[in-house]
Write a protein that holds these residues in place. Structure first.
Motif, PDB file in Angstrom:
ATOM      1  N   MET A   1       0.679  -1.338   0.183  1.00  0.00           N
ATOM      2  CA  MET A   1      -0.098   0.347   0.035  1.00  0.00           C
ATOM      3  C   MET A   1       0.805   1.312  -0.219  1.00  0.00           C
ATOM      4  SD  MET A   1      -3.292   0.611   2.518  1.00  0.00           S
ATOM      5  CE  MET A   1      -3.800   2.103   2.759  1.00  0.00           C
ATOM      6  N   ALA A   2       0.574   2.197  -0.801  1.00  0.00           N
ATOM      7  CA  ALA A   2       1.229   3.271  -0.949  1.00  0.00           C
ATOM      8  C   ALA A   2       1.094   4.395   0.258  1.00  0.00           C
ATOM      9  CB  ALA A   2       0.937   4.157  -2.191  1.00  0.00           C
ATOM     10  N   GLU A   3       2.189   5.085   0.497  1.00  0.00           N
ATOM     11  CA  GLU A   3       2.249   6.164   1.699  1.00  0.00           C
ATOM     12  C   GLU A   3       1.148   7.197   1.356  1.00  0.00           C
ATOM     13  OE1 GLU A   3       3.691   6.952   4.921  1.00  0.00           O
ATOM     14  OE2 GLU A   3       3.739   4.997   4.892  1.00  0.00           O
ATOM     15  N   PRO A   4       0.388   7.568   2.003  1.00  0.00           N
ATOM     16  CA  PRO A   4      -0.610   8.907   1.714  1.00  0.00           C
ATOM     17  C   PRO A   4       0.438  10.056   1.512  1.00  0.00           C
ATOM     18  CG  PRO A   4      -0.577   8.215   4.018  1.00  0.00           C
ATOM     19  CD  PRO A   4       0.331   7.083   3.544  1.00  0.00           C
ATOM     20  N   PRO A   5       0.059  10.949   0.774  1.00  0.00           N
ATOM     21  CA  PRO A   5       0.916  12.063   0.546  1.00  0.00           C
ATOM     22  C   PRO A   5       0.903  12.847   1.754  1.00  0.00           C
ATOM     23  CG  PRO A   5      -1.056  12.203  -1.093  1.00  0.00           C
ATOM     24  CD  PRO A   5      -0.981  10.929  -0.108  1.00  0.00           C
ATOM     25  N   ARG A   6       2.074  13.514   1.951  1.00  0.00           N
ATOM     26  CA  ARG A   6       2.385  14.518   3.113  1.00  0.00           C
ATOM     27  C   ARG A   6       2.821  15.694   2.978  1.00  0.00           C
ATOM     28  NH1 ARG A   6       2.539  11.149   7.480  1.00  0.00           N
ATOM     29  NH2 ARG A   6       2.577   9.089   7.271  1.00  0.00           N
ATOM     30  N   PHE A   7       2.466  16.510   4.098  1.00  0.00           N
ATOM     31  CA  PHE A   7       2.899  18.242   4.215  1.00  0.00           C
ATOM     32  C   PHE A   7       4.378  18.196   4.106  1.00  0.00           C
ATOM     33  CE2 PHE A   7      -1.520  18.513   5.469  1.00  0.00           C
ATOM     34  CZ  PHE A   7      -1.837  19.438   4.539  1.00  0.00           C
ATOM     35  N   GLU A   8       5.120  19.081   4.068  1.00  0.00           N
ATOM     36  CA  GLU A   8       6.701  18.932   4.195  1.00  0.00           C
ATOM     37  C   GLU A   8       7.185  18.774   5.499  1.00  0.00           C
ATOM     38  OE1 GLU A   8       9.163  22.118   2.104  1.00  0.00           O
ATOM     39  OE2 GLU A   8       7.133  23.175   2.090  1.00  0.00           O
ATOM     40  N   ASN A   9       6.156  19.203   6.648  1.00  0.00           N
ATOM     41  CA  ASN A   9       6.538  18.658   7.962  1.00  0.00           C
ATOM     42  C   ASN A   9       6.337  17.192   8.558  1.00  0.00           C
ATOM     43  OD1 ASN A   9       3.779  18.834   8.567  1.00  0.00           O
ATOM     44  ND2 ASN A   9       3.959  20.302   9.441  1.00  0.00           N
TER      45      ASN A   9
END
Length: 107
Positions: A1-9
């Motif tokens: 399962m792919a990692e969910p998109p994340r903010f820079e932090n």
């Protein structure tokens, strides 16, 4: 399962179906970043391309792309194309979420 998109932090982007407070918290986190506020202030004037925003905010490709993705993830801006490229503009829906939350504080 792919990692969910994340903010820079490192915090994950809100996903469709997440509760409203998740979007509001994410919006405040994104607005807290000075370069994101500058982008919002510029887009208040008119829709702009990423290149135009980079010129005004003095950002590199990576920083500009990251800021735009963060602002889109919270619903504060939206992209649109017109054949000359992608233009970014403010999205009323994201700001409505934030102002509705702020309105709960009757002072």
């Amino acid at each position: 399962m792919a990692e969910p998109p994340r903010f820079e932090n490192g915090f994950p982007y809100p996903l469709p179906g997440d509760p409203e407070p998740v979007f509001v918290n994410a919006a405040f986190m994104v607005i807290a970043e000075p370069r994101n506020r500058k982008i919002l202030e510029l887009l208040r004037l008119k829709p702009m391309t990423e290149a135009e925003l980079r010129d005004f905010v003095d950002l590199g490709d990576f920083e500009a792309g990251a800021s735009l993705h963060d602002l889109m993830a919270t619903g504060l801006i939206r992209p649109s194309g017109d054949g000359r490229g992608t233009f970014y503009s403010l999205d009323r829906a994201g700001f409505t979420r934030v102002t509705n939350w702020l309105a709960t504080f009757e002072l």
